[in-house]
Design a protein around this motif. Structure first.
Motif, PDB file in Angstrom:
ATOM      1  N   GLY A 166      17.147 -15.807  90.523  1.00 30.99           N
ATOM      2  CA  GLY A 166      18.525 -15.954  90.985  1.00 30.99           C
ATOM      3  C   GLY A 166      19.522 -15.295  90.056  1.00 30.99           C
ATOM      4  N   GLU A 167      20.579 -16.030  89.706  1.00 29.08           N
ATOM      5  CA  GLU A 167      21.692 -15.492  88.936  1.00 29.08           C
ATOM      6  C   GLU A 167      21.326 -15.076  87.513  1.00 29.08           C
ATOM      7  N   SER A 168      20.494 -15.855  86.832  1.00 31.55           N
ATOM      8  CA  SER A 168      20.167 -15.536  85.441  1.00 31.55           C
ATOM      9  C   SER A 168      18.755 -14.945  85.358  1.00 31.55           C
ATOM     10  N   PRO A 169      18.679 -13.622  85.144  1.00 28.81           N
ATOM     11  CA  PRO A 169      17.365 -12.972  85.084  1.00 28.81           C
ATOM     12  C   PRO A 169      16.605 -13.332  83.808  1.00 28.81           C
ATOM     13  N   SER A 170      15.295 -13.369  83.918  1.00 30.68           N
ATOM     14  CA  SER A 170      14.478 -13.542  82.720  1.00 30.68           C
ATOM     15  C   SER A 170      14.049 -12.164  82.238  1.00 30.68           C
ATOM     16  N   GLN A 171      13.820 -12.044  80.934  1.00 26.69           N
ATOM     17  CA  GLN A 171      13.419 -10.767  80.360  1.00 26.69           C
ATOM     18  C   GLN A 171      12.186 -10.947  79.501  1.00 26.69           C
ATOM     19  N   GLN A 172      11.399  -9.858  79.425  1.00 32.20           N
ATOM     20  CA  GLN A 172      10.196  -9.845  78.595  1.00 32.20           C
ATOM     21  C   GLN A 172      10.118  -8.489  77.916  1.00 32.20           C
ATOM     22  N   ARG A 173       9.870  -8.464  76.616  1.00 31.57           N
ATOM     23  CA  ARG A 173       9.747  -7.218  75.853  1.00 31.57           C
ATOM     24  C   ARG A 173       8.337  -6.669  76.007  1.00 31.57           C
ATOM     25  N   LEU A 174       8.196  -5.387  76.360  1.00 32.04           N
ATOM     26  CA  LEU A 174       6.898  -4.746  76.552  1.00 32.04           C
ATOM     27  C   LEU A 174       7.064  -3.242  76.654  1.00 32.04           C
ATOM     28  N   SER A 175       5.946  -2.523  76.776  1.00 33.61           N
ATOM     29  CA  SER A 175       6.008  -1.067  76.948  1.00 33.61           C
ATOM     30  C   SER A 175       6.049  -0.737  78.442  1.00 33.61           C
ATOM     31  N   ALA A 176       6.403   0.496  78.741  1.00 34.87           N
ATOM     32  CA  ALA A 176       6.435   0.939  80.141  1.00 34.87           C
ATOM     33  C   ALA A 176       5.038   0.857  80.755  1.00 34.87           C
ATOM     34  N   SER A 177       4.003   1.204  79.988  1.00 36.80           N
ATOM     35  CA  SER A 177       2.626   1.108  80.492  1.00 36.80           C
ATOM     36  C   SER A 177       2.235  -0.337  80.770  1.00 36.80           C
ATOM     37  N   GLU A 178       2.652  -1.245  79.897  1.00 45.83           N
ATOM     38  CA  GLU A 178       2.345  -2.661  80.124  1.00 45.83           C
ATOM     39  C   GLU A 178       3.050  -3.189  81.372  1.00 45.83           C
ATOM     40  N   PHE A 179       4.265  -2.709  81.617  1.00 48.99           N
ATOM     41  CA  PHE A 179       4.974  -3.088  82.838  1.00 48.99           C
ATOM     42  C   PHE A 179       4.205  -2.605  84.070  1.00 48.99           C
ATOM     43  N   LEU A 180       3.751  -1.345  84.041  1.00 50.21           N
ATOM     44  CA  LEU A 180       2.940  -0.825  85.149  1.00 50.21           C
ATOM     45  C   LEU A 180       1.671  -1.655  85.325  1.00 50.21           C
ATOM     46  N   TYR A 181       1.067  -2.026  84.229  1.00 50.93           N
ATOM     47  CA  TYR A 181      -0.143  -2.851  84.271  1.00 50.93           C
ATOM     48  C   TYR A 181       0.145  -4.183  84.975  1.00 50.93           C
ATOM     49  N   GLN A 182       1.242  -4.834  84.604  1.00 52.34           N
ATOM     50  CA  GLN A 182       1.606  -6.109  85.242  1.00 52.34           C
ATOM     51  C   GLN A 182       1.793  -5.941  86.750  1.00 52.34           C
ATOM     52  N   LEU A 183       2.445  -4.850  87.147  1.00 53.51           N
ATOM     53  CA  LEU A 183       2.659  -4.624  88.578  1.00 53.51           C
ATOM     54  C   LEU A 183       1.333  -4.412  89.312  1.00 53.51           C
ATOM     55  N   LEU A 184       0.442  -3.616  88.725  1.00 50.25           N
ATOM     56  CA  LEU A 184      -0.837  -3.354  89.387  1.00 50.25           C
ATOM     57  C   LEU A 184      -1.714  -4.600  89.443  1.00 50.25           C
ATOM     58  N   VAL A 185      -1.631  -5.441  88.421  1.00 46.47           N
ATOM     59  CA  VAL A 185      -2.361  -6.719  88.481  1.00 46.47           C
ATOM     60  C   VAL A 185      -1.858  -7.530  89.665  1.00 46.47           C
ATOM     61  N   ARG A 186      -0.551  -7.538  89.852  1.00 46.08           N
ATOM     62  CA  ARG A 186       0.036  -8.290  90.963  1.00 46.08           C
ATOM     63  C   ARG A 186      -0.417  -7.756  92.322  1.00 46.08           C
ATOM     64  N   TYR A 187      -0.476  -6.430  92.460  1.00 48.23           N
ATOM     65  CA  TYR A 187      -0.738  -5.830  93.776  1.00 48.23           C
ATOM     66  C   TYR A 187      -2.192  -5.455  94.018  1.00 48.23           C
ATOM     67  N   LYS A 188      -3.051  -5.561  93.015  1.00 50.99           N
ATOM     68  CA  LYS A 188      -4.419  -5.031  93.179  1.00 50.99           C
ATOM     69  C   LYS A 188      -5.217  -5.748  94.258  1.00 50.99           C
ATOM     70  N   GLU A 189      -5.025  -7.024  94.439  1.00 51.28           N
ATOM     71  CA  GLU A 189      -5.826  -7.759  95.419  1.00 51.28           C
ATOM     72  C   GLU A 189      -5.019  -8.309  96.596  1.00 51.28           C
ATOM     73  N   ASN A 190      -3.706  -8.249  96.501  1.00 53.13           N
ATOM     74  CA  ASN A 190      -2.871  -8.791  97.597  1.00 53.13           C
ATOM     75  C   ASN A 190      -2.829  -7.865  98.777  1.00 53.13           C
TER      76      ASN A 190
END
Length: 190
Positions: A166-190
């Motif tokens: 919602g209004e207050s976003p959460s943030q996480q420190r990481l690399s661009a590759s790690e961000f891509l990794y998180q996205l692919l983990v989310r979408y790999k089986e869905n």
């Protein structure tokens, strides 16, 4: 599942660097129950801007497998042609799992699928939101050169911004590759 890589208008070596770093950090660390087909659109000059050329490429490589899910990972000018191609692919009955735009500043991003922006600095991240973005995005901090996002995503540090709360976003420190990794983990089986 297929991952469609759409480069921008730049030296091919940058895409080779991206693929090498991306495979090392992302793909090699994921286990997919089904094989992943990685397709690299051969952007030549202004074809990166052409939805027609990208859609033709998809038909050449995927044929009538419209229901086979695809994820687009696009950079710079490649975002222009790829977003239109992704929407067209979906209108033809294709399944777009996600669209990841890396430094597609100034490109309107709307579609009936999850969209994620990755930006080389906070200004680009902030100013692109008005043109459409998803719930989870990334921006480099400290800011890096535009081409650095594509050349070396494993070295680009920044923030994952999650707007799903919602209004207050959460943030996480990481690399661009790690961000891509998180996205692919989310979408790999869905």
């Amino acid at each position: 599942m297929s991952i469609i890589i759409c480069p921008g208008i730049h030296e091919p070596e940058l895409t080779e660097n991206f693929i090498s770093a991306w495979r090392e950090v992302v793909v090699d660390n994921l286990s997919f129950s089904n094989p992943v087909n990685i397709l690299i659109f051969p952007a030549e000059s202004f074809s990166a801007l052409s939805a027609f050329h990208i859609l033709h490429f998809l038909h050449q490589h995927l044929g009538d497998r419209l229901k086979s899910p695809v994820i687009f990972i696009c950079f710079s000018a490649g975002v222009v042609g790829a977003i239109a191609a992704a929407c067209s692919w979906q209108m033809l009955g294709g399944r777009v799992k996600a669209f990841i735009a890396i430094d597609g500043w100034g490109v309107p991003l709307w579609g009936n699928f999850p969209i994620h922006r990755m930006s080389h600095d906070y200004f680009t991240h902030w100013s692109s939101k008005i043109l459409g973005s998803g719930e989870n995005n990334f921006y480099a901090d400290p800011a890096v050169d535009h081409l650095e996002m594509w050349r070396s995503p494993q070295t680009v540090q920044g923030w994952r911004v999650d707007l799903s709360g919602g209004e207050s976003p959460s943030q996480q420190r990481l690399s661009a590759s790690e961000f891509l990794y998180q996205l692919l983990v989310r979408y790999k089986e869905n």
